[in-house]
Design an enzyme around this catalytic site. Structure first.
Site, PDB file in Angstrom:
ATOM      1  N   GLN A 175      33.292  39.524  48.614  1.00  0.00           N
ATOM      2  CA  GLN A 175      32.219  39.524  47.606  1.00  0.00           C
ATOM      3  C   GLN A 175      30.854  39.292  48.257  1.00  0.00           C
ATOM      4  O   GLN A 175      29.834  39.739  47.745  1.00  0.00           O
ATOM      5  CB  GLN A 175      32.465  38.416  46.556  1.00  0.00           C
ATOM      6  CG  GLN A 175      33.622  38.657  45.624  1.00  0.00           C
ATOM      7  CD  GLN A 175      34.892  37.998  46.126  1.00  0.00           C
ATOM      8  OE1 GLN A 175      35.105  37.854  47.322  1.00  0.00           O
ATOM      9  NE2 GLN A 175      35.763  37.622  45.216  1.00  0.00           N
ATOM     10  N   ASN A 217      35.559  26.700  43.185  1.00  0.00           N
ATOM     11  CA  ASN A 217      34.799  27.921  43.469  1.00  0.00           C
ATOM     12  C   ASN A 217      35.588  28.717  44.500  1.00  0.00           C
ATOM     13  O   ASN A 217      36.651  28.292  44.971  1.00  0.00           O
ATOM     14  CB  ASN A 217      33.387  27.583  43.965  1.00  0.00           C
ATOM     15  CG  ASN A 217      32.491  28.804  44.021  1.00  0.00           C
ATOM     16  OD1 ASN A 217      32.407  29.568  43.051  1.00  0.00           O
ATOM     17  ND2 ASN A 217      31.838  29.039  45.144  1.00  0.00           N
ATOM     18  N   LYS A 218      35.053  29.865  44.854  1.00  0.00           N
ATOM     19  CA  LYS A 218      35.741  30.787  45.775  1.00  0.00           C
ATOM     20  C   LYS A 218      36.289  30.070  47.004  1.00  0.00           C
ATOM     21  O   LYS A 218      35.612  29.227  47.579  1.00  0.00           O
ATOM     22  CB  LYS A 218      34.749  31.888  46.168  1.00  0.00           C
ATOM     23  CG  LYS A 218      35.282  32.961  47.087  1.00  0.00           C
ATOM     24  CD  LYS A 218      36.562  33.600  46.606  1.00  0.00           C
ATOM     25  CE  LYS A 218      36.468  34.185  45.204  1.00  0.00           C
ATOM     26  NZ  LYS A 218      37.805  34.542  44.639  1.00  0.00           N
ATOM     27  N   ASP A 237      33.477  28.243  39.375  1.00  0.00           N
ATOM     28  CA  ASP A 237      34.389  28.827  38.377  1.00  0.00           C
ATOM     29  C   ASP A 237      34.793  27.816  37.321  1.00  0.00           C
ATOM     30  O   ASP A 237      35.137  28.171  36.195  1.00  0.00           O
ATOM     31  CB  ASP A 237      35.619  29.405  39.051  1.00  0.00           C
ATOM     32  CG  ASP A 237      35.245  30.709  39.719  1.00  0.00           C
ATOM     33  OD1 ASP A 237      34.697  30.662  40.834  1.00  0.00           O
ATOM     34  OD2 ASP A 237      35.437  31.764  39.085  1.00  0.00           O
ATOM     35  N   ARG A 288      33.988  40.606  37.875  1.00  0.00           N
ATOM     36  CA  ARG A 288      34.443  39.313  38.369  1.00  0.00           C
ATOM     37  C   ARG A 288      33.246  38.370  38.373  1.00  0.00           C
ATOM     38  O   ARG A 288      32.128  38.769  38.102  1.00  0.00           O
ATOM     39  CB  ARG A 288      35.155  39.403  39.735  1.00  0.00           C
ATOM     40  CG  ARG A 288      34.767  40.462  40.707  1.00  0.00           C
ATOM     41  CD  ARG A 288      33.417  40.306  41.328  1.00  0.00           C
ATOM     42  NE  ARG A 288      33.163  38.977  41.805  1.00  0.00           N
ATOM     43  CZ  ARG A 288      31.965  38.434  41.916  1.00  0.00           C
ATOM     44  NH1 ARG A 288      30.877  39.133  41.590  1.00  0.00           N
ATOM     45  NH2 ARG A 288      31.796  37.211  42.337  1.00  0.00           N
ATOM     46  N   GLY A 289      33.524  37.098  38.698  1.00  0.00           N
ATOM     47  CA  GLY A 289      32.476  36.086  38.595  1.00  0.00           C
ATOM     48  C   GLY A 289      32.617  35.408  37.237  1.00  0.00           C
ATOM     49  O   GLY A 289      32.709  36.095  36.204  1.00  0.00           O
ATOM     50  N   ALA A 290      32.628  34.076  37.247  1.00  0.00           N
ATOM     51  CA  ALA A 290      33.001  33.344  36.034  1.00  0.00           C
ATOM     52  C   ALA A 290      32.188  33.722  34.781  1.00  0.00           C
ATOM     53  O   ALA A 290      32.788  34.045  33.738  1.00  0.00           O
ATOM     54  CB  ALA A 290      32.921  31.843  36.312  1.00  0.00           C
ATOM     55  N   ARG A 325      42.972  35.845  34.150  1.00  0.00           N
ATOM     56  CA  ARG A 325      42.641  35.054  35.350  1.00  0.00           C
ATOM     57  C   ARG A 325      42.556  33.578  34.925  1.00  0.00           C
ATOM     58  O   ARG A 325      41.844  33.258  33.968  1.00  0.00           O
ATOM     59  CB  ARG A 325      41.321  35.534  35.982  1.00  0.00           C
ATOM     60  CG  ARG A 325      41.410  36.980  36.491  1.00  0.00           C
ATOM     61  CD  ARG A 325      40.256  37.328  37.400  1.00  0.00           C
ATOM     62  NE  ARG A 325      40.347  36.641  38.694  1.00  0.00           N
ATOM     63  CZ  ARG A 325      39.363  36.614  39.588  1.00  0.00           C
ATOM     64  NH1 ARG A 325      38.223  37.207  39.342  1.00  0.00           N
ATOM     65  NH2 ARG A 325      39.523  35.982  40.746  1.00  0.00           N
TER      66      ARG A 325
HETATM   67  O1  MRU Z   1      37.238  35.898  42.356  1.00  0.00           O
HETATM   68  P1  MRU Z   1      35.831  36.028  41.852  1.00  0.00           P
HETATM   69  O2  MRU Z   1      35.028  37.042  42.578  1.00  0.00           O
HETATM   70  O3  MRU Z   1      35.767  36.164  40.354  1.00  0.00           O
HETATM   71  O4  MRU Z   1      35.198  34.613  42.198  1.00  0.00           O
HETATM   72  C1  MRU Z   1      33.853  34.390  41.901  1.00  0.00           C
HETATM   73  C2  MRU Z   1      33.340  33.103  42.391  1.00  0.00           C
HETATM   74  O5  MRU Z   1      34.038  32.297  42.975  1.00  0.00           O
HETATM   75  C3  MRU Z   1      31.920  32.784  42.041  1.00  0.00           C
HETATM   76  O6  MRU Z   1      31.333  31.995  43.037  1.00  0.00           O
HETATM   77  C4  MRU Z   1      31.890  32.033  40.717  1.00  0.00           C
HETATM   78  O7  MRU Z   1      32.599  32.700  39.733  1.00  0.00           O
HETATM   79  C5  MRU Z   1      30.513  31.811  40.248  1.00  0.00           C
HETATM   80  S1  MRU Z   1      29.782  33.272  39.668  1.00  0.00           S
HETATM   81  C6  MRU Z   1      28.257  32.959  39.064  1.00  0.00           C
END
Ligand code: MRU
Length: 349
Positions: A195, A246-247, A236, A45-47, A88
């Site tokens: 996370q 973002n999250k 994201d 996970r993470g963009a 996603r």
């Molecule tokens: O749902 P996730 O864990 O994929 O969400 C991740 C985030 O919101 C991060 O802050 C974002 O992707 C930046 S990662 C460098």
């Protein structure tokens, strides 16, 4: 360095982020369908990591294709991209990566099947290396914004685990620490997937960076007590006007930051900037399973049948963002012009 994801001879290997911090285990995907599953299930996970995982998934699917002509391979390629593209919706890096693989395929049409397959693997590997280089560059720029000493709050995990290595927001923190700055990180636990408490705390402790985990609803009190000098988060998707998806919970933090006069920084590679989306209202927000809210570690926490909302992301309006740190430099409002200019520089290179 933590290997978040890696191309191997037997498939694409991922550290299983659903098992951290207690178990450091790895999953190897041998089909593109499995890569789609691990993106959907948040093993990865993470963009930026999602983007490179998608590219490797496409390369894996193409490598295993039984197609006997370029036309047949293109049909398989489209099907693979379709499946991976459905995993996603919010992180634009996923679509950026698929588009880049598509553009590559188009350039390769005149080549033989083995050449096309190898070139797509090479492209995915290049994206992996470029992501780490971008994070290092971002770290160099962003570190200048960090205090000489003091608390820095971050949300979710925008670290090595969310990228191919080093991290975006955590890359900025790492670079500041490498420069000798005395940073103490406050990591929001980041309900519901945790996370922050599971992943950010894990990777910062591995690096020996002082870290305190707080529950999300403590952030305001920490700011009021003067414990937070700056906030840095990842993204994201950043719309053309500088609105940041973002999250979930990031928006709340940005308003708290404004109320307390604390700078609010966003660190993201250029692959997260979506100039085709004019503003945050057009960013698709992923709704995840109610079970992420109703249960923790298999234990039910809410009464049977209660209504649940679980948007995985929110949008922070550009007016609350002090600066955006990218691998090409730091930009400030007005973002529409600043981001366009940065994109133009790339075209000119
Ligand atoms: O749902 P996730 O864990 O994929 O969400 C991740 C985030 O919101 C991060 O802050 C974002 O992707 C930046 S990662 C460098």
């Amino acid at each position: 360095m933590i290997e978040t994801l890696e191309w191997t001879d037997s498939g694409v290997r991922f550290i299983d982020q659903t098992k951290l911090p207690t178990d450091e285990t790895y999953v190897t995907c041998t089909t593109y369908g499995q890569v789609a599953d691990v993106i959907r299930n948040m093993v990865v996970r993470g963009a930026p990591a999602i983007g490179v995982a998608a590219a490797m998934g496409v390369a894996l699917g193409v490598k295993d294709s039984k197609a006997e002509s370029v036309g047949e391979l293109k049909q398989d390629f489209d099907q693979i991209c379709e499946v991976i593209g459905q995993t996603r919706p919010t992180a634009v890096n996923l679509f950026w990566a698929i588009r880049r693989m598509r553009d590559k395929f188009e350039q390769l049409r005149a080549r033989s099947l083995p050449q096309i397959k190898q070139a797509l693997i090479d492209e995915a590997l290049r994206m992996h290396a470029e992501d780490i280089a971008a994070n290092r560059a971002m770290g160099g720029f962003g570190a200048t914004l960090m205090p000489e000493s003091g608390g820095v709050l971050t949300h979710c995990n925008a670290g090595a685990l969310a990228t191919c290595g080093y991290g975006t927001a955590l890359g900025v923190i790492r670079a500041a620490v490498e420069q000798g700055k005395k940073i103490h990180v406050f990591a929001d636990e980041t309900r519901p997937f945790l996370q922050g408490s599971r992943l950010t705390a894990w990777e910062l402790m591995k690096d020996g960076i002082p870290t305190t985990v707080i529950s999300d609803n403590m952030a305001g009190a920490m700011m009021k007590q003067g414990k937070i000098s700056a906030i840095v988060v990842g993204a994201d998707r950043i719309a053309a006007n500088g609105d940041v998806a973002n999250k979930i919970g990031t928006y709340t933090l940005s308003i708290l930051a404004k109320a307390h006069g604390i700078p609010f920084y966003v660190a993201a590679p250029f692959s997260t900037i979506d100039l085709d989306t004019p503003d945050g209202s057009k960013i698709p927000i992923e709704q995840r399973s109610p079970r992420e809210i109703t249960h923790i570690a298999g234990k039910q926490l809410t009464p049977e049948g209660v209504e649940i909302e679980n948007p995985a992301f929110d949008v922070t309006p550009a007016k609350y963002v002090t600066a955006i740190v990218t691998e090409r430099g730091i930009v400030r409002a007005p973002y529409l012009e600043a981001l366009r200019q940065l994109a133009g520089e790339e075209v000119a290179k």
